[in-house]
Design a protein around this motif. Structure first.
Motif, PDB file in Angstrom:
ATOM      1  N   VAL A   1       0.856  -1.187   0.000  1.00  0.00           N
ATOM      2  CA  VAL A   1       0.000   0.000   0.000  1.00  0.00           C
ATOM      3  C   VAL A   1       0.892   1.236   0.000  1.00  0.00           C
ATOM      4  CG1 VAL A   1      -1.668   1.310   1.373  1.00  0.00           C
ATOM      5  CG2 VAL A   1      -1.911  -1.173   1.157  1.00  0.00           C
ATOM      6  N   SER A   2       0.636   2.110  -0.965  1.00  0.00           N
ATOM      7  CA  SER A   2       1.426   3.339  -1.065  1.00  0.00           C
ATOM      8  C   SER A   2       0.846   4.357  -0.096  1.00  0.00           C
ATOM      9  CB  SER A   2       1.370   3.869  -2.501  1.00  0.00           C
ATOM     10  OG  SER A   2       1.975   2.933  -3.347  1.00  0.00           O
ATOM     11  N   LEU A   3       1.358   4.338   1.121  1.00  0.00           N
ATOM     12  CA  LEU A   3       0.773   5.181   2.168  1.00  0.00           C
ATOM     13  C   LEU A   3       1.314   6.611   2.086  1.00  0.00           C
ATOM     14  CD1 LEU A   3      -1.147   5.197   4.564  1.00  0.00           C
ATOM     15  CD2 LEU A   3       0.765   4.485   6.020  1.00  0.00           C
ATOM     16  N   HIS A   4       2.596   6.771   2.270  1.00  0.00           N
ATOM     17  CA  HIS A   4       3.317   8.037   2.023  1.00  0.00           C
ATOM     18  C   HIS A   4       2.994   9.203   2.949  1.00  0.00           C
ATOM     19  CE1 HIS A   4       4.722   5.909  -1.402  1.00  0.00           C
ATOM     20  NE2 HIS A   4       3.725   6.172  -2.216  1.00  0.00           N
ATOM     21  N   ALA A   5       1.944   9.123   3.741  1.00  0.00           N
ATOM     22  CA  ALA A   5       1.675  10.193   4.705  1.00  0.00           C
ATOM     23  C   ALA A   5       0.756   9.627   5.770  1.00  0.00           C
ATOM     24  CB  ALA A   5       1.021  11.392   4.031  1.00  0.00           C
ATOM     25  N   VAL A   6       0.819  10.193   6.966  1.00  0.00           N
ATOM     26  CA  VAL A   6       0.044   9.631   8.075  1.00  0.00           C
ATOM     27  C   VAL A   6      -1.120  10.517   8.491  1.00  0.00           C
ATOM     28  CG1 VAL A   6       1.953   8.259   8.946  1.00  0.00           C
ATOM     29  CG2 VAL A   6       1.663  10.596   9.794  1.00  0.00           C
ATOM     30  N   ILE A   7      -1.213  11.693   7.907  1.00  0.00           N
ATOM     31  CA  ILE A   7      -2.409  12.507   8.177  1.00  0.00           C
ATOM     32  C   ILE A   7      -3.070  12.872   6.851  1.00  0.00           C
ATOM     33  CG2 ILE A   7      -1.782  13.416  10.469  1.00  0.00           C
ATOM     34  CD1 ILE A   7      -0.796  15.923   9.120  1.00  0.00           C
ATOM     35  N   ASP A   8      -4.418  12.932   6.911  1.00  0.00           N
ATOM     36  CA  ASP A   8      -5.183  13.146   5.683  1.00  0.00           C
ATOM     37  C   ASP A   8      -4.820  14.453   4.973  1.00  0.00           C
ATOM     38  OD1 ASP A   8      -6.693  10.778   5.543  1.00  0.00           O
ATOM     39  OD2 ASP A   8      -8.063  11.504   7.084  1.00  0.00           O
ATOM     40  N   GLU A   9      -4.538  15.504   5.741  1.00  0.00           N
ATOM     41  CA  GLU A   9      -4.250  16.803   5.100  1.00  0.00           C
ATOM     42  C   GLU A   9      -3.061  16.692   4.156  1.00  0.00           C
ATOM     43  OE1 GLU A   9      -4.939  16.408   8.327  1.00  0.00           O
ATOM     44  OE2 GLU A   9      -6.915  17.334   8.187  1.00  0.00           O
ATOM     45  N   ILE A  10      -2.069  15.907   4.534  1.00  0.00           N
ATOM     46  CA  ILE A  10      -0.888  15.765   3.663  1.00  0.00           C
ATOM     47  C   ILE A  10      -1.159  14.725   2.576  1.00  0.00           C
ATOM     48  CG2 ILE A  10       1.554  15.121   3.572  1.00  0.00           C
ATOM     49  CD1 ILE A  10       1.816  16.220   6.409  1.00  0.00           C
ATOM     50  N   ARG A  11      -1.766  13.626   2.971  1.00  0.00           N
ATOM     51  CA  ARG A  11      -2.000  12.565   1.971  1.00  0.00           C
ATOM     52  C   ARG A  11      -2.978  13.038   0.892  1.00  0.00           C
ATOM     53  NH1 ARG A  11      -4.261   7.283   0.879  1.00  0.00           N
ATOM     54  NH2 ARG A  11      -2.571   6.025   0.016  1.00  0.00           N
ATOM     55  N   ASP A  12      -3.958  13.876   1.293  1.00  0.00           N
ATOM     56  CA  ASP A  12      -4.893  14.434   0.303  1.00  0.00           C
ATOM     57  C   ASP A  12      -4.155  15.133  -0.835  1.00  0.00           C
ATOM     58  OD1 ASP A  12      -7.195  13.664   1.536  1.00  0.00           O
ATOM     59  OD2 ASP A  12      -7.643  15.614   2.445  1.00  0.00           O
ATOM     60  N   VAL A  13      -3.036  15.764  -0.478  1.00  0.00           N
ATOM     61  CA  VAL A  13      -2.295  16.535  -1.479  1.00  0.00           C
ATOM     62  C   VAL A  13      -1.374  15.636  -2.304  1.00  0.00           C
ATOM     63  CG1 VAL A  13      -0.602  18.388  -1.827  1.00  0.00           C
ATOM     64  CG2 VAL A  13      -2.397  18.629  -0.077  1.00  0.00           C
ATOM     65  N   ILE A  14      -0.618  14.774  -1.637  1.00  0.00           N
ATOM     66  CA  ILE A  14       0.386  14.030  -2.413  1.00  0.00           C
ATOM     67  C   ILE A  14      -0.171  12.763  -3.065  1.00  0.00           C
ATOM     68  CG2 ILE A  14       2.359  15.057  -1.201  1.00  0.00           C
ATOM     69  CD1 ILE A  14       2.686  12.527   0.388  1.00  0.00           C
ATOM     70  N   VAL A  15      -1.213  12.186  -2.474  1.00  0.00           N
ATOM     71  CA  VAL A  15      -1.912  11.044  -3.097  1.00  0.00           C
ATOM     72  C   VAL A  15      -3.392  11.442  -3.176  1.00  0.00           C
ATOM     73  CG1 VAL A  15      -2.421   8.551  -2.961  1.00  0.00           C
ATOM     74  CG2 VAL A  15      -0.282   9.433  -2.005  1.00  0.00           C
ATOM     75  N   PRO A  16      -3.801  12.164  -4.209  1.00  0.00           N
ATOM     76  CA  PRO A  16      -5.161  12.714  -4.238  1.00  0.00           C
ATOM     77  C   PRO A  16      -6.281  11.675  -4.081  1.00  0.00           C
ATOM     78  CG  PRO A  16      -3.831  13.702  -5.970  1.00  0.00           C
ATOM     79  CD  PRO A  16      -3.003  12.605  -5.364  1.00  0.00           C
ATOM     80  N   LEU A  17      -5.982  10.406  -4.338  1.00  0.00           N
ATOM     81  CA  LEU A  17      -6.985   9.357  -4.131  1.00  0.00           C
ATOM     82  C   LEU A  17      -7.463   9.331  -2.677  1.00  0.00           C
ATOM     83  CD1 LEU A  17      -8.422   6.859  -5.472  1.00  0.00           C
ATOM     84  CD2 LEU A  17      -6.505   5.478  -4.644  1.00  0.00           C
ATOM     85  N   ASN A  18      -6.643   9.897  -1.789  1.00  0.00           N
ATOM     86  CA  ASN A  18      -6.986   9.917  -0.362  1.00  0.00           C
ATOM     87  C   ASN A  18      -8.277  10.703  -0.086  1.00  0.00           C
ATOM     88  OD1 ASN A  18      -5.844   9.089   2.346  1.00  0.00           O
ATOM     89  ND2 ASN A  18      -6.202  11.276   2.715  1.00  0.00           N
ATOM     90  N   ARG A  19      -8.576  11.646  -0.976  1.00  0.00           N
ATOM     91  CA  ARG A  19      -9.807  12.426  -0.759  1.00  0.00           C
ATOM     92  C   ARG A  19     -11.029  11.526  -0.909  1.00  0.00           C
ATOM     93  NH1 ARG A  19      -7.858  17.002  -4.857  1.00  0.00           N
ATOM     94  NH2 ARG A  19      -5.787  17.213  -3.939  1.00  0.00           N
ATOM     95  N   LYS A  20     -10.879  10.479  -1.709  1.00  0.00           N
ATOM     96  CA  LYS A  20     -11.957   9.530  -1.907  1.00  0.00           C
ATOM     97  C   LYS A  20     -11.945   8.449  -0.819  1.00  0.00           C
ATOM     98  CE  LYS A  20     -13.897   7.760  -6.178  1.00  0.00           C
ATOM     99  NZ  LYS A  20     -13.544   7.411  -7.557  1.00  0.00           N
ATOM    100  N   TYR A  21     -10.779   7.939  -0.532  1.00  0.00           N
ATOM    101  CA  TYR A  21     -10.627   6.873   0.467  1.00  0.00           C
ATOM    102  C   TYR A  21      -9.596   7.293   1.504  1.00  0.00           C
ATOM    103  CZ  TYR A  21     -12.656   4.526  -3.565  1.00  0.00           C
ATOM    104  OH  TYR A  21     -13.448   4.204  -4.640  1.00  0.00           O
ATOM    105  N   PRO A  22     -10.039   8.012   2.543  1.00  0.00           N
ATOM    106  CA  PRO A  22      -9.087   8.544   3.519  1.00  0.00           C
ATOM    107  C   PRO A  22      -8.390   7.461   4.335  1.00  0.00           C
ATOM    108  CG  PRO A  22     -11.358   9.143   4.069  1.00  0.00           C
ATOM    109  CD  PRO A  22     -11.412   8.426   2.770  1.00  0.00           C
ATOM    110  N   ILE A  23      -7.391   7.900   5.077  1.00  0.00           N
ATOM    111  CA  ILE A  23      -6.494   6.973   5.764  1.00  0.00           C
ATOM    112  C   ILE A  23      -7.238   5.969   6.657  1.00  0.00           C
ATOM    113  CG2 ILE A  23      -4.624   6.828   7.465  1.00  0.00           C
ATOM    114  CD1 ILE A  23      -3.503   9.448   6.285  1.00  0.00           C
ATOM    115  N   ALA A  24      -8.222   6.445   7.411  1.00  0.00           N
ATOM    116  CA  ALA A  24      -8.915   5.522   8.331  1.00  0.00           C
ATOM    117  C   ALA A  24      -9.587   4.378   7.563  1.00  0.00           C
ATOM    118  CB  ALA A  24      -9.943   6.286   9.160  1.00  0.00           C
ATOM    119  N   GLU A  25     -10.206   4.711   6.437  1.00  0.00           N
ATOM    120  CA  GLU A  25     -10.857   3.664   5.624  1.00  0.00           C
ATOM    121  C   GLU A  25      -9.830   2.701   5.030  1.00  0.00           C
ATOM    122  OE1 GLU A  25     -13.638   4.877   2.528  1.00  0.00           O
ATOM    123  OE2 GLU A  25     -14.345   6.491   3.860  1.00  0.00           O
ATOM    124  N   LEU A  26      -8.719   3.290   4.602  1.00  0.00           N
ATOM    125  CA  LEU A  26      -7.652   2.474   4.019  1.00  0.00           C
ATOM    126  C   LEU A  26      -7.104   1.498   5.062  1.00  0.00           C
ATOM    127  CD1 LEU A  26      -5.677   1.810   1.726  1.00  0.00           C
ATOM    128  CD2 LEU A  26      -4.332   3.815   2.365  1.00  0.00           C
TER     129      LEU A  26
END
Ligand code: SAH
Length: 387
Positions: free
Chosen positions: A240-265
Motif C-alpha cells: 500500500v502506497s501510504l506516504h503520509a500519516v495525516i489526511d491533510e498531507i495525503r490528500d495533497v500528495i496522493v489525491p486518491l486519499n480524498r476519496k478513500y481517507p487513511i482511516a478507511e484504508l
C-alpha cells in the motif's frame, strides 16, 4: 541467477517492433478461454490444456514446434491465431544490472517493465495501465494522463518477454532470473482489476508461468473497495502506497486519499484476507524532504500500523525533471527508520536501482499519447487482434 548478457556500464538497444499479423493472440487467454478457442476449431478440451502448457510453460511461439499436437490442428491454429509478445521499442541495462524495457503495443502505446536483480532474487516490475489517473504529486507516471488499461495479453506479455530475454523456459525450471513479480510499474492495478486478475491467474498457474502468489505483490495507492476482492480472489501480497500519516498531507500528495481517507484504508488493510504475521502488508513510504519525514510523522506511522501485520518500505524519493519535491537527507531517513525500528517495525530503506536509465521507482514514463475515442474503442474491442 545466470547472467544472460554481458554487463555493460550503460547499454541501450533499439529493436524493430513485430509485424502485426491481424491474427488473434492466444497469449492472455485463460484456460477457459483457450478451451473455447480450441472448441471453435472442433478440438476436444484436453487439447486446450496441452496448448496452455506450450504457450505458458514452454514459452513456445511457433505452432509448428508444438509437437504433441496433431499436424492438422497445428495448421488450423496457425491460420487463425498467433502467440505474440509485445514489441520492444528500447531495452536498457543499468550499471547496477537493472534492465528496463520500453514496450510497444499494436496501437503504438508504450509502457515500461523493469527487472531488478539482487543477490538471491530477481524482481520483475510490470505496468498495468498506459498512464495513470491518480496524479500522485511525486510520481512521474502521475504527470501522464491515463490512456487506457492494459489487457491480459499485455500484462502477461511483459512477463513472457522478460522470460524470453533470460531464456527462462520452461517456466517451471528451478533456476530463474525472475523469482518475484511486482505490480509497481505504471498505472493503478486495482483500477484495471479484471485484466490484472486474469493475468495473475495465468502467471501463478503451476502449469502456466508458475510464479507463486506468495512471490507476487500488487501495489495500490489505496483503492479501498477493490482490496477485499483482490485478497480473496488472487491471494497475492499487498503493498500500500501510504506516504503520509495525516489526511491533510495525503490528500495533497496522493489525491486518491480524498476519496478513500487513511482511516478507511487502514480498515481495509486490517481486513485484507490472509494477512497475518508471516504474511504482512508492505506499506510504502516515499521520503519527501520537509513534507512527510519528521519524527512526528514516524511516530504517527507507528500508531497507524500498530494493530496491522505490517512492514514498511522507505523509498528515497527519486527525482525527475521538474518534480516539485526533494528527497529527504540521508540522516533524516536514517533517523526516521530508527524510530520505526525501535518500535519493532521492520523498515528497510529501498536502494534506488537503475537510476542512470530512469528505471527507479516512480520514474517510469513513456511518451504515450491520449487516444482519440474511436481509436480507443477499436483497441479495446474484443474482436480486434490483441498484441
Ligand atoms: N499505483 C500503484 C503502483 C505504482 S507505483 C501504487 O500507487 O502503489 C509503485 C510505487 O512507487 C508506489 O509506492 C509509488 O508511490 C512509488 N513512487 C512513485 N513515484 C516515486 C518517486 N518519484 N520516488 C519514489 N517512489 C515513487
Amino acid at each position: 541467477m545466470s547472467a544472460s548478457a554481458p554487463v555493460a556500464s550503460l547499454h541501450a538497444q533499439a529493436f524493430a517492433p513485430p509485424v502485426a499479423t491481424g491474427k488473434r493472440n492466444l497469449v492472455g487467454l485463460t484456460r477457459e478461454e483457450l478451451t473455447a478457442a480450441v472448441a471453435e476449431l472442433g478440438e476436444p478440451a484436453f487439447r486446450a490444456r496441452q496448448l496452455f502448457s506450450w504457450i505458458y510453460d514452454k514459452g513456445e511461439t511457433d505452432f509448428e514446434k508444438m509437437s504433441s499436437l496433431s499436424k492438422a490442428f497445428r495448421a488450423k491454429l496457425a491460420e487463425s491465431f498467433q502467440v505474440a509478445r509485445p514489441g520492444v521499442a528500447t531495452a536498457q541495462l543499468s550499471f547496477d544490472g537493472t534492465r528496463k524495457w520500453l514496450l510497444q503495443f499494436d496501437d503504438r502505446q508504450q509502457v515500461e517493465a523493469v527487472h531488478i536483480p539482487d543477490d538471491e532474487r530477481g524482481t520483475l516490475c510490470v505496468s498495468s495501465q498506459v498512464g495513470c489517473t491518480l496524479t500522485c504529486r511525486f510520481c512521474h507516471t502521475g504527470t501522464q494522463r491515463l490512456v487506457r488499461n492494459l489487457g491480459p495479453a499485455e500484462i502477461v506479455g511483459q512477463v513472457m518477454l522478460a522470460k524470453d530475454h533470460f531464456g527462462e523456459w520452461p517456466a517451471s525450471r528451478p533456476e530463474r532470473d525472475i523469482t518475484n513479480l511486482v505490480f509497481m510499474g505504471m498505472g493503478e492495478p486495482l483500477y484495471n482489476y479484471e485484466n490484472v486478475a486474469k493475468a495473475i491467474r495465468i502467471i501463478k498457474d503451476g502449469e502456466g508461468l508458475g510464479i507463486s502468489k506468495r512471490k507476487i505483490t500488487l501495489s495500490t495507492a489505496g483503492v479501498v473497495p477493490m482490496m477485499q476482492r483482490c485478497g480473496e480472489e488472487l491471494g497475492v501480497n499487498l503493498a500500500v502506497s501510504l506516504h503520509a500519516v495525516i489526511d491533510e498531507i495525503r490528500d495533497v500528495i496522493v489525491p486518491l486519499n480524498r476519496k478513500y481517507p487513511i482511516a478507511e484504508l487502514m480498515a481495509a488493510c486490517r481486513a485484507y484476507p490472509g494477512v497475518h504475521n508471516a504474511r504482512r502488508i508492505t506499506f510504502e513510504y516515499v521520503m519527501l524532504k520537509g513534507v512527510n519525514d519528521s519524527d512526528a510523522d514516524a511516530r504517527g506511522l507507528i500508531q497507524l500500523l500498530k494493530d496491522i501485520p505490517a512492514k514498511t518500505n522507505l523509498i528515497p524519493f527519486n527525482p525527475w525533471p521538474g518534480a516539485p519535491f526533494e528527497c529527504s537527507l540521508p540522516e533524516r531517513i536514517e533517523r526516521f527508520a530508527r524510530i520505526l525500528n525501535d518500535a519493532g517495525l521492520a523498515a528497510p530503506v529501498r536502494t534506488p536501482r537503475g537510476q542512470d536509465i530512469y528505471a527507479a521507482c516512480g520514474q517510469l514514463k513513456s511518451a504515450s499519447q491520449r487516444l482519440k475515442k474511436s481509436e480507443r474503442e477499436a483497441a479495446e474491442a474484443p474482436t480486434s487482434p490483441s498484441p
